[in-house]
Design a protein around this motif. Structure first.
Motif, PDB file in Angstrom:
ATOM      1  N   ARG A 123       0.697  -1.260   0.014  1.00  0.00           N
ATOM      2  CA  ARG A 123       0.171  -0.002  -0.020  1.00  0.00           C
ATOM      3  C   ARG A 123       0.797   1.191  -0.013  1.00  0.00           C
ATOM      4  NH1 ARG A 123      -3.710  -1.011   4.941  1.00  0.00           N
ATOM      5  NH2 ARG A 123      -3.630   1.337   5.001  1.00  0.00           N
ATOM      6  N   VAL A 124       1.985   1.144   0.557  1.00  0.00           N
ATOM      7  CA  VAL A 124       2.924   2.471   0.536  1.00  0.00           C
ATOM      8  C   VAL A 124       4.268   2.105  -0.411  1.00  0.00           C
ATOM      9  CG1 VAL A 124       4.114   3.913   2.106  1.00  0.00           C
ATOM     10  CG2 VAL A 124       1.797   2.823   2.781  1.00  0.00           C
ATOM     11  N   ALA A 125       4.610   3.200  -0.852  1.00  0.00           N
ATOM     12  CA  ALA A 125       5.986   3.293  -1.665  1.00  0.00           C
ATOM     13  C   ALA A 125       6.658   4.414  -1.036  1.00  0.00           C
ATOM     14  CB  ALA A 125       5.729   3.248  -3.101  1.00  0.00           C
ATOM     15  N   ASN A 126       8.209   4.310  -1.291  1.00  0.00           N
ATOM     16  CA  ASN A 126       9.164   5.334  -1.168  1.00  0.00           C
ATOM     17  C   ASN A 126       9.907   5.507  -2.290  1.00  0.00           C
ATOM     18  OD1 ASN A 126       9.344   5.782   2.156  1.00  0.00           O
ATOM     19  ND2 ASN A 126       9.349   3.581   1.856  1.00  0.00           N
ATOM     20  N   VAL A 127       9.903   6.702  -2.582  1.00  0.00           N
ATOM     21  CA  VAL A 127      10.711   7.382  -4.021  1.00  0.00           C
ATOM     22  C   VAL A 127      11.670   8.184  -3.688  1.00  0.00           C
ATOM     23  CG1 VAL A 127      10.199   7.999  -6.393  1.00  0.00           C
ATOM     24  CG2 VAL A 127       8.323   6.580  -5.198  1.00  0.00           C
ATOM     25  N   ARG A 128      12.706   8.022  -4.203  1.00  0.00           N
ATOM     26  CA  ARG A 128      13.795   9.176  -4.174  1.00  0.00           C
ATOM     27  C   ARG A 128      13.950   9.878  -5.505  1.00  0.00           C
ATOM     28  NH1 ARG A 128      16.299  12.428  -0.771  1.00  0.00           N
ATOM     29  NH2 ARG A 128      18.209  12.855  -1.410  1.00  0.00           N
ATOM     30  N   ALA A 141      18.267  20.008  -7.243  1.00  0.00           N
ATOM     31  CA  ALA A 141      17.292  19.542  -6.057  1.00  0.00           C
ATOM     32  C   ALA A 141      17.377  17.888  -5.887  1.00  0.00           C
ATOM     33  CB  ALA A 141      15.832  20.317  -6.480  1.00  0.00           C
ATOM     34  N   SER A 142      16.592  17.812  -4.841  1.00  0.00           N
ATOM     35  CA  SER A 142      16.444  16.357  -4.836  1.00  0.00           C
ATOM     36  C   SER A 142      15.288  16.197  -3.683  1.00  0.00           C
ATOM     37  CB  SER A 142      17.610  15.442  -3.923  1.00  0.00           C
ATOM     38  OG  SER A 142      17.897  15.974  -2.780  1.00  0.00           O
ATOM     39  N   ALA A 143      14.578  15.230  -3.879  1.00  0.00           N
ATOM     40  CA  ALA A 143      13.340  14.808  -2.988  1.00  0.00           C
ATOM     41  C   ALA A 143      13.201  13.316  -2.554  1.00  0.00           C
ATOM     42  CB  ALA A 143      11.913  15.264  -3.983  1.00  0.00           C
ATOM     43  N   HIS A 144      12.669  13.169  -1.389  1.00  0.00           N
ATOM     44  CA  HIS A 144      12.076  11.889  -0.963  1.00  0.00           C
ATOM     45  C   HIS A 144      10.682  11.855  -0.598  1.00  0.00           C
ATOM     46  CE1 HIS A 144      11.213   8.671   2.275  1.00  0.00           C
ATOM     47  NE2 HIS A 144      12.173   8.114   1.222  1.00  0.00           N
ATOM     48  N   ALA A 145       9.955  11.049  -1.067  1.00  0.00           N
ATOM     49  CA  ALA A 145       8.421  11.040  -1.053  1.00  0.00           C
ATOM     50  C   ALA A 145       7.815   9.754  -0.668  1.00  0.00           C
ATOM     51  CB  ALA A 145       7.886  11.380  -2.507  1.00  0.00           C
ATOM     52  N   LEU A 146       6.885   9.652   0.106  1.00  0.00           N
ATOM     53  CA  LEU A 146       6.198   8.548   0.509  1.00  0.00           C
ATOM     54  C   LEU A 146       4.730   8.468  -0.141  1.00  0.00           C
ATOM     55  CD1 LEU A 146       6.437   6.041   2.375  1.00  0.00           C
ATOM     56  CD2 LEU A 146       5.476   7.684   4.348  1.00  0.00           C
ATOM     57  N   PHE A 147       4.356   7.384  -0.724  1.00  0.00           N
ATOM     58  CA  PHE A 147       2.741   7.586  -1.491  1.00  0.00           C
ATOM     59  C   PHE A 147       2.111   6.463  -0.970  1.00  0.00           C
ATOM     60  CE2 PHE A 147       5.848   9.651  -4.494  1.00  0.00           C
ATOM     61  CZ  PHE A 147       5.008  10.874  -5.071  1.00  0.00           C
ATOM     62  N   LEU A 148       0.924   6.564  -0.863  1.00  0.00           N
ATOM     63  CA  LEU A 148      -0.222   5.719  -0.788  1.00  0.00           C
ATOM     64  C   LEU A 148      -0.655   5.217  -2.011  1.00  0.00           C
ATOM     65  CD1 LEU A 148      -1.933   4.254   1.248  1.00  0.00           C
ATOM     66  CD2 LEU A 148      -3.694   5.981   0.671  1.00  0.00           C
ATOM     67  N   LEU A 149      -0.317   3.874  -2.330  1.00  0.00           N
ATOM     68  CA  LEU A 149      -0.764   3.340  -3.729  1.00  0.00           C
ATOM     69  C   LEU A 149      -2.176   2.913  -3.776  1.00  0.00           C
ATOM     70  CD1 LEU A 149       2.502   0.939  -3.995  1.00  0.00           C
ATOM     71  CD2 LEU A 149       1.973   3.501  -4.922  1.00  0.00           C
ATOM     72  N   ALA A 150      -2.870   2.551  -2.745  1.00  0.00           N
ATOM     73  CA  ALA A 150      -3.863   1.927  -2.872  1.00  0.00           C
ATOM     74  C   ALA A 150      -4.932   2.550  -1.673  1.00  0.00           C
ATOM     75  CB  ALA A 150      -4.240   0.503  -2.985  1.00  0.00           C
TER      76      ALA A 150
END
Length: 152
Positions: A123-128, A141-150
């Motif tokens: 249900r969750v993914a981490n993306v850089r 620039a750089s980013a770290h993101a946390l996403f809800l997939l479902a």
């Protein structure tokens, strides 16, 4: 009575783009990415996001430097496109958190970004994500993101 062609559902469009690798069909279907000039391209065998420079992206006209919000938007879009095109998800992932590090001023020119899924659960993914202009080894620039997939 309307004679316009109905737009395909996002899930259908994502499935088609995964097969054909015609990324522009997906980015053109999203008004925000069209407005910002953000697209996905296959460059040197890898999927990269490009934000085409236009003067509306400038935040500080004295330097001139790209607006931080436009860079943040590009980083978020790169992460979302990576998740849509490299995973099984058929819904647009929802941002849980997004942290952006601005490393240096962005010049008035095209900007590139590469997203990497660092961890994906059910249900969750981490993306850089990293963004650069002239030199990939000198990110702006750089980013770290946390996403809800479902939906839970």
């Amino acid at each position: 009575m309307s004679t316009t062609t109905p737009t395909p559902l996002l899930a259908d469009l994502v499935r088609e783009v995964r097969k054909t690798r015609e990324y522009r069909k997906l980015t053109d279907a999203i008004p925000y990415t069209r407005y910002m000039g953000i697209g996905v391209e296959n460059l040197a065998g890898e999927m990269l996001c490009r934000m085409t420079y236009t003067p509306k992206l400038i935040g500080n006209s004295l330097i001139p430097a790209l607006h931080g919000g436009s860079l943040g938007a590009m980083l978020e879009c790169a992460a979302v496109f990576e998740l849509l095109l490299q995973t099984d998800t058929e819904r647009v992932p929802k941002v849980i958190s997004l942290t952006v590090d601005f490393l240096r001023s962005g010049k008035p020119q095209d900007t590139f970004a590469k997203a990497l899924i660092t961890r994906q659960g059910r249900r969750v993914a981490n993306v850089r994500v990293e963004a650069w202009q002239d030199d990939r080894t000198r990110p702006i620039a750089s980013a770290h993101a946390l996403f809800l997939l479902a939906e839970p």
